[in-house]
Write a protein that holds these residues in place. Sequence first.
Motif, PDB file in Angstrom:
ATOM      1  N   UNK A 136     -17.135  12.541  -9.255  1.00  0.00           N
ATOM      2  CA  UNK A 136     -15.898  12.013  -9.841  1.00  0.00           C
ATOM      3  C   UNK A 136     -14.979  13.158 -10.255  1.00  0.00           C
ATOM      4  N   UNK A 137     -15.562  14.153 -10.921  1.00  0.00           N
ATOM      5  CA  UNK A 137     -14.781  15.332 -11.316  1.00  0.00           C
ATOM      6  C   UNK A 137     -14.253  16.095 -10.115  1.00  0.00           C
ATOM      7  N   UNK A 138     -15.062  16.159  -9.039  1.00  0.00           N
ATOM      8  CA  UNK A 138     -14.606  16.823  -7.818  1.00  0.00           C
ATOM      9  C   UNK A 138     -13.467  16.070  -7.148  1.00  0.00           C
ATOM     10  N   UNK A 139     -13.534  14.729  -7.197  1.00  0.00           N
ATOM     11  CA  UNK A 139     -12.445  13.923  -6.640  1.00  0.00           C
ATOM     12  C   UNK A 139     -11.157  14.111  -7.415  1.00  0.00           C
ATOM     13  N   UNK A 140     -11.270  14.125  -8.738  1.00  0.00           N
ATOM     14  CA  UNK A 140     -10.083  14.360  -9.563  1.00  0.00           C
ATOM     15  C   UNK A 140      -9.579  15.791  -9.340  1.00  0.00           C
ATOM     16  N   UNK A 141     -10.513  16.731  -9.137  1.00  0.00           N
ATOM     17  CA  UNK A 141     -10.108  18.104  -8.821  1.00  0.00           C
ATOM     18  C   UNK A 141      -9.354  18.190  -7.504  1.00  0.00           C
ATOM     19  N   UNK A 142      -9.765  17.388  -6.514  1.00  0.00           N
ATOM     20  CA  UNK A 142      -9.033  17.328  -5.246  1.00  0.00           C
ATOM     21  C   UNK A 142      -7.635  16.769  -5.425  1.00  0.00           C
ATOM     22  N   UNK A 143      -7.513  15.745  -6.277  1.00  0.00           N
ATOM     23  CA  UNK A 143      -6.193  15.185  -6.585  1.00  0.00           C
ATOM     24  C   UNK A 143      -5.334  16.225  -7.295  1.00  0.00           C
ATOM     25  N   UNK A 144      -5.950  16.983  -8.206  1.00  0.00           N
ATOM     26  CA  UNK A 144      -5.223  18.049  -8.907  1.00  0.00           C
ATOM     27  C   UNK A 144      -4.743  19.099  -7.913  1.00  0.00           C
TER      28      UNK A 144
END
Length: 188
Positions: free
Chosen positions: A131-139
């Motif tokens: 989940x954190x990696x997905x949000x990091x990709x969005x960032x």
Amino acid sequence: MGLYVINNNNNNNDTTRKHVHVHNLFILCNYILLGAASSCIFLTLSLRLFPSLCGGFLILLHVFTILGAVSGCAAVSNGTNRWYSAHMVLNVLTAIFQGSVSVLIFTNTSIFLSKLDSYVREEDGGVILKLGGGVGGVIFFLEWVVLTLAFFLKYYDIVEGNNNNNNNGNGKVQQDGDFKDWSLAFKV
């Protein structure tokens, strides 16, 4: 000649309208970056209450993302080159690291999770980390959007004559009279 002046004013109004739309989109993207980076901090802290060294660096990366977004908002409201430069440098660096960390999380989830010394079960920790990696990709994506918008905002400032280095408002970067301050070696 009067027709040229009318068209020139319409062009200036179109540029001003574009400037306002880009400005609003820039602010919105920075607010989304603030929210996404703070949620990544909380996701990292949910894996372990007191972060390990790797988790501390991950949190520091998100803090730099927040600082980049805040400096972007300050650059737009202040209009100074100092905030603009700080925003560009912070966003480029954090975008590169956000993308790298996101790829690392998705390719080596179990290794990355072990480096965080998580107290959470491995299956649950893997989901939280992804989940954190997905949000990091969005960032990562949003930071490049923000950099592009910041470039256009600076461009519109120069075209409209609001740049600090340009006092005459005609879009010209430097007048010929300004060359008298330069040494003879740089005169062309």
